[in-house]
Enzyme design. Structure first.
Site, PDB file in Angstrom:
ATOM      1  CG  ASP A 313      -1.862   1.211   1.488  1.00 34.88           C
ATOM      2  OD1 ASP A 313      -2.217   1.770   0.056  1.00 34.88           O
ATOM      3  OD2 ASP A 313      -2.250   1.575   2.406  1.00 34.88           O
ATOM      4  CB  THR A 315      -0.419   5.756   2.377  1.00 38.57           C
ATOM      5  OG1 THR A 315      -1.124   6.515   1.434  1.00 38.57           O
ATOM      6  CG2 THR A 315      -0.414   6.617   3.667  1.00 38.57           C
ATOM      7  CG  ASP A 553      -0.743   2.820   6.917  1.00 40.30           C
ATOM      8  OD1 ASP A 553      -1.405   2.388   6.185  1.00 40.30           O
ATOM      9  OD2 ASP A 553      -0.141   3.664   7.154  1.00 40.30           O
TER      10      ASP A 553
END
Length: 817
Positions: A313, A315, A553
């Protein structure tokens, strides 16, 4: 009867005050009754479970029974393997207990927390400290810690997929039921805990808390399969060995039959293999804790080494996860266009939210909240719909989200969005409407007011980490909820080769894993991916035969992390994400991934070396047992002889080899490679034993078996002709030479520490033949003729082992690294 009144009846107290929650006295009262949110699930095995796992094993039972029989015969020297048995178990217990303490402390420091209202103040406590009737406050990213009914909500949406299988988030209103183990994906709310701990729904159907688990592990599956084979071999060899030794030396008495039979059976037991496998996993996990990596499931260390595709991912992995406000670009017709000041006021009002997500927090740090903006209603951001909105008294509704979701398909503003996105900026749209919010449905009459640009800081170590994966042959897939053009731009900034035809907007594809198999294989960057699509893409890669890791996250990553072969969560991520991951990067640094990969490869490579040593010994013993039975010979060794050989060529070296560095890349086929080398190498060792034993018996004309009763320690001493010990001594020497060469082969590539290890083991073995006390203990005796004869047989065996090694491409490839 409501949950509040139900719990009140059970506790004999008044219902929870929805304004102040429980008082300290009420909390203490419930704690005294045991009405807390703790279960019997522990973060690791208990000390008693550790002792059981290391002591009460099938092979310990076999060796323990043989040890007792040896003690009964009075030949204490031949019971030396019993001491090794105790030491092995003790090492396993101590190592696992020390690792347990370290991992438990780390797990405690990073255990999930819950916000409760007590004495009128919100306080953050460990989830296990929640008590019955606690007033619990839920926020985005939280896991629901108990069962109950909502008292108040503000845009609250909960993902109940792990209970119901339904992936869509469920809006919650006051009075609606919530259950433990579900995940808050949007909004806030408060409820009273009506069922906690073992009474909570999630704990009745499954233990979802962290615990000591053994996920799929090729090493453990292969070792268990080996142990199953060896168990059957022992079951068949036991009567054969007893029968053959009774025929060969039965006239010496049952004691001598037991001693010689034990010598063969001890060689069939891989007493240290399971121990060293477990220790290798544990010490790898402890080593990673020093690098701020929490291993929640031990085999995950090995699992990451088997990974051949990593899904990221953007980010929190490629970027630091913190965005900064850059600027605004008002849009719309000239007569209706807002000024920059108006846009900034609207953004400041939106950011003035007690449940602000990361984007709103970035805006809030740069734009002050304006005066006179009274918020009347909020629809929190949801990663599936990709927008949020808030209504303000007399000012209409402000909508904020992804431009490609909020803009019409033919809107020319999309071109400007694409232009900004190609620079790697994050572009969002501020829109306005006079219509009131309509829950999860976009309000009518939304008009664009401004493009908002934010910047993301690329992690300084991201390119180095991705270069490492590329060098190791691990493919990278970036699966993000952001604009695909923006994601691709950032991917290129960190050195990834991202041709335009490898970038896909996930809204143009489905979420059926079977239909996604082809596109998942050829695409590098996926943008605008929903949580369900992240999960489906991981499943598609798995169906293509890949071992997939997923890092993330956010709450939107939780489903994909749970289904991935290895889930890696960032330490600053949502609790729900960390709860389902096998590995947690506590400091959020993606650069730890190469270290985890290296630890996994070290474990796999080293355990494979160790398994080869043990299996070769087992095959050697089986060959010797069968041959002794066929020729009606005493078993060539006493138990003490095989204890020496096992200690210096397997036990001690294996412990160091299992923990040493190893950069070999993972190659599937652990068990096949072990058997392909260990079986022929063990067969060679077995032939070396029989040939040297028979040659020695012929050379020295060994006395009849009746005159060669084994001397016992602690019982009566029987005078024995020294010639009785010559064949066994010769066989032991020849076996040592061949076994040491097996060790040399498996220790390649050689390093100074390996040379020192092998050299010290050779010296120990030599001392057993040279030092009078040791020579007497082991009953070693060799004439010059037998010395050279046995050395020659052992050397021929070593040469045969070398040939086996050189014709095994897998071993040669491993030694080259």
């Amino acid at each position: 009867m409501t949950p509040d009144s139900t719990s009140a009846v059970l506790t004999g107290t008044a219902p929870t005050d929805p304004a102040i929650g429980l008082t300290a006295a009420q909390v203490a009262e419930r704690q005294a009754r045991g009405q807390v949110n703790a279960t019997s699930q522990a973060s690791s095995r208990s000390l008693w479970a550790i002792v059981q796992a290391n002591v009460f094993t099938r092979f310990n039972a076999i060796l323990g029974a043989l040890f007792v029989l040896i003690l009964i015969t009075g030949s204490l020297a031949d019971g030396l393997f019993g001491v090794v048995l105790v030491v092995n178990s003790a090492i396993g217990i101590v190592q696992e207990y020390l690792a347990k303490r370290k991992l438990d402390r780390l797990a405690l420091l990073n255990s999930p927390t819950t916000v409760v209202v007590r004495d009128g103040e919100p306080v953050e406590i460990a989830t296990t400290a929640v008590v019955l009737d606690d007033l619990i406050e839920l926020r985005t990213g939280d896991q629901v810690p108990a069962d109950g009914r909502m008292l108040s909500t503000a845009g609250l949406e909960i993902d109940e997929s792990n209970l119901t299988g339904e992936a869509d988030a469920i809006p919650k209103a006051p009075g609606d039921e919530v259950r433990s183990g579900t995940t808050v994906v949007a909004g806030t709310g408060r409820f009273v805990a009506a069922a906690v701990g073992p009474d909570a729904y999630i704990n009745k159907i499954a233990a979802e808390a962290k615990k000591f688990t053994r996920t799929r592990s090729e090493i453990q599956e292969s070792v268990n399969k080996l142990l199953k084979y060896i168990t059957w071999i022992i079951a068949l060899a036991l009567p054969l060995q007893l029968w053959s030794q009774w025929r060969a030396i039965g006239e010496q008495g049952w004691q001598q039959v037991v001693i010689r039979s034990t010598g063969g059976l001890v060689g069939l037991v891989p007493e240290g293999l399971v121990l060293l496998t477990s220790v290798a996993f544990l010490l790898a996990a402890v080593q990673l804790t020093r690098q701020q990596v929490l291993v929640q499931e031990l085999p995950a260390v090995e699992g990451l080494a088997r990974v051949d595709v990593v899904c990221l991912d953007k980010t929190g992995t490629l970027t630091v996860g913190e965005i900064a406000y850059e600027g605004v670009e008002p849009v719309g017709p000239d007569g209706d266009r807002w000024t920059t000041e108006q846009v900034c006021q609207a953004l400041g009002a939106l950011a003035d939210d007690g449940n602000a997500n990361g984007t709103l927090k970035a805006l809030g740090s740069a734009l002050p909240a304006p005066q006179g903006w009274e918020r009347t209603e909020t629809v929190a951001f949801n990663s599936a719909r990709k927008w949020s909105c808030a209504a303000f008294a007399g000012r209409g509704t402000i909508v904020f989200g992804a431009p490609d979701v909020l803009l019409d398909a033919g809107d020319p503003l999309r071109d400007r969005v694409a232009e900004l996105a190609t620079t790697g900026r994050r572009v969002l749209l501020l829109a306005h409407t006079d219509a009131a919010p309509n829950g999860a449905t976009l309000p009518d009459g939304v008009r664009p007011r401004s493009l908002i640009t934010l910047t993301e800081q690329v992690r300084p170590d991201a390119q180095e980490t991705l270069d490492y994966f590329k060098d190791q042959g691990v493919a990278i897939k970036i699966i993000s909820g952001d604009n695909p053009t923006t994601v691709a731009a950032i991917a290129r900034r960190v050195g990834l080769d991202v041709p335009p035809d490898t970038v896909v907007d996930a809204r143009t594809i489905g979420d059926d894993p079977e239909e996604l198999r082809e596109i998942a294989e050829r695409t590098t960057v996926f943008g605008r991916v929903s949580p369900e699509q992240k999960r489906a893409l991981v499943q598609a890669l798995q169906r293509n035969g890949h071992v997939a890791a997923m890092t993330g996250d956010g709450v939107n990553d939780a489903l994909a992390l749970k289904d991935a072969d290895i889930g890696v969560a960032m330490g600053n991520g949502a609790q729900a994400t960390k709860a389902v991951a096998q590995l947690v990067l506590l400091d959020g640094r993606f650069s730890h991934m190469p270290s985890v990969l290296a630890e996994g490869r070290r474990v796999i490579g080293n355990v494979e070396r160790v398994a080869n040593l043990f299996v070769a010994k087992n095959v050697m013993s089986l060959i010797a047992i069968v041959t002794a039975a066929l020729f009606t010979l005493p078993f060539p060794f006493l138990p003490r002889h095989l204890t020496l050989v096992s200690a210096v060529t397997i036990g001690i070296p294996a412990f160091f080899l299992a923990l040493g560095p190893n950069k070999r890349r993972y190659v599937p086929g652990f068990l096949r490679r072990v058997l392909r080398f260990a079986v022929p190498a063990g067969a060679v060792a077995g032939l070396v034993v029989i040939v040297s034993y028979l040659l020695a018996r012929t050379t020295v004309v060994a006395p009849p078996a009746a005159q060669c009763a084994v001397r016992t320690r602690g019982g009566s001493e029987i005078p024995v002709d020294v010639a009785c010990f010559l064949p066994s001594s010769a066989a032991t020497l020849a076996l040592l030479i061949t076994a040491f060469w097996i060790l040399v082969v498996l220790a390649r590539p050689f390093r100074p520490w390996k040379a020192a290890l092998v050299g010290s083991m050779v010296a120990l073995a030599a001392l057993a033949f040279i030092v009078p006390l040791a020579r007497d203990f082991f009953d070693f005796s060799l004439t010059p003729t037998l010395l050279w004869q046995s050395a020659l047989v052992g050397a021929v065996g070593a040469a045969a082992v070398e040939i086996i090694y050189r014709t095994a491409p897998d071993l040669k490839a491993a030694a080259a690294r």
